[in-house]
Design an enzyme around this catalytic site. Structure first.
Site, PDB file in Angstrom:
ATOM      1  N   CYS A   2       0.843  -1.126   0.048  1.00  0.00           N
ATOM      2  CA  CYS A   2      -0.028  -0.050  -0.028  1.00  0.00           C
ATOM      3  C   CYS A   2       0.904   1.302   0.015  1.00  0.00           C
ATOM      4  O   CYS A   2       1.697   1.486   1.122  1.00  0.00           O
ATOM      5  CB  CYS A   2      -1.001  -0.007   1.341  1.00  0.00           C
ATOM      6  SG  CYS A   2      -2.033   1.543   1.476  1.00  0.00           S
ATOM      7  N   GLU A 105      -3.803   1.280  -6.015  1.00  0.00           N
ATOM      8  CA  GLU A 105      -2.741   0.388  -6.212  1.00  0.00           C
ATOM      9  C   GLU A 105      -2.833   0.395  -7.937  1.00  0.00           C
ATOM     10  O   GLU A 105      -3.496   0.970  -8.630  1.00  0.00           O
ATOM     11  CB  GLU A 105      -3.361  -1.110  -5.911  1.00  0.00           C
ATOM     12  CG  GLU A 105      -2.357  -2.106  -6.133  1.00  0.00           C
ATOM     13  CD  GLU A 105      -1.326  -1.848  -5.170  1.00  0.00           C
ATOM     14  OE1 GLU A 105      -0.104  -1.511  -5.448  1.00  0.00           O
ATOM     15  OE2 GLU A 105      -1.533  -1.962  -3.909  1.00  0.00           O
TER      16      GLU A 105
END
Length: 219
Positions: A2, A105
């Protein structure tokens, strides 16, 4: 992994999720593109209950000579965090929760014959903020920093990346803060939704509501 996420929740949403003991509603500053080394809102357990505060994203261990290592410690792998030197002390004694409206992402795609990294914003379909499991540390008595735990991606996001943040439900939050192992919530993962967004989110300076706008919503 992340590497970017979003925080644009309201104090009412935080109160519903965590019942923080802060006496006054904070003047929350929304961020549609939270980047490493920035100050971020986190939830920490205190004797009087859960408290909302801010910490720098990128954990700096107590033994670090300077803060540079923090940029390499924005994530901690669930499989190794308990034993890795940078995180093992925090694993034993300093746990936290990171509220997030969503996270980004990147997926490698082919556009007009060119290989590019396409970002996606990932969030809950019902709009309720996500809760990531985290660890925090105090460096030189005055700087607080944190890392986000990651685990193997579930079926909802595996097509984008092989890792995802550890996302907790109410039971998982309590267990994690009490010293137990973090248990990713399958129910939350099943509610995950995502869509492509502008590649400008790769720039930390690009921080505005348009960051999360779907590239396909008008098509």
């Amino acid at each position: 992994m992340c590497g970017r996420f979003t925080q644009f929740f309201t104090w009412a949403e935080l109160a519903a999720l965590y019942n923080p003991t802060n006496p006054l509603a904070l003047n929350l500053r929304p961020s549609w593109n939270v980047a490493p080394t920035q100050d971020v809102g986190v939830i920490v357990p205190e004797p009087q209950g859960l408290v909302y505060t801010t910490m720098r994203w990128g954990l700096v261990p107590v033994w670090a000579k300077d803060t540079k290592i923090g940029a390499q410690c924005i994530n901690a792998r669930l499989e190794t965090a308990a034993t890795k030197p940078a995180f093992r002390a925090a694993w034993k004694a300093r746990r936290c929760l990171i509220p997030a409206s969503g996270y980004y992402e990147w997926q490698t795609v082919n556009i007009d014959g060119k290989t590019q990294k396409q970002p996606f914003h990932i969030t809950r379909a019902d709009g309720v903020p996500l809760t990531f499991a985290g660890l925090w540390e105090r460096w030189k008595d005055d700087m607080l920093s944190f890392t986000i735990l990651t685990t193997a991606a579930g079926t909802a996001t595996a097509a984008l990346h092989d890792r995802m943040p550890v996302m907790l439900d109410d039971v998982g939050m309590a267990a994690w803060l009490a010293g137990g192992d973090p248990i990713p919530s399958d129910a939350i993962e099943a509610q995950i939704n995502y869509w492509p967004v502008a590649r400008e989110v790769g720039k930390p300076a690009y921080n505005r509501p348009e960051c999360i706008k779907s590239l396909t919503e008008n098509t």
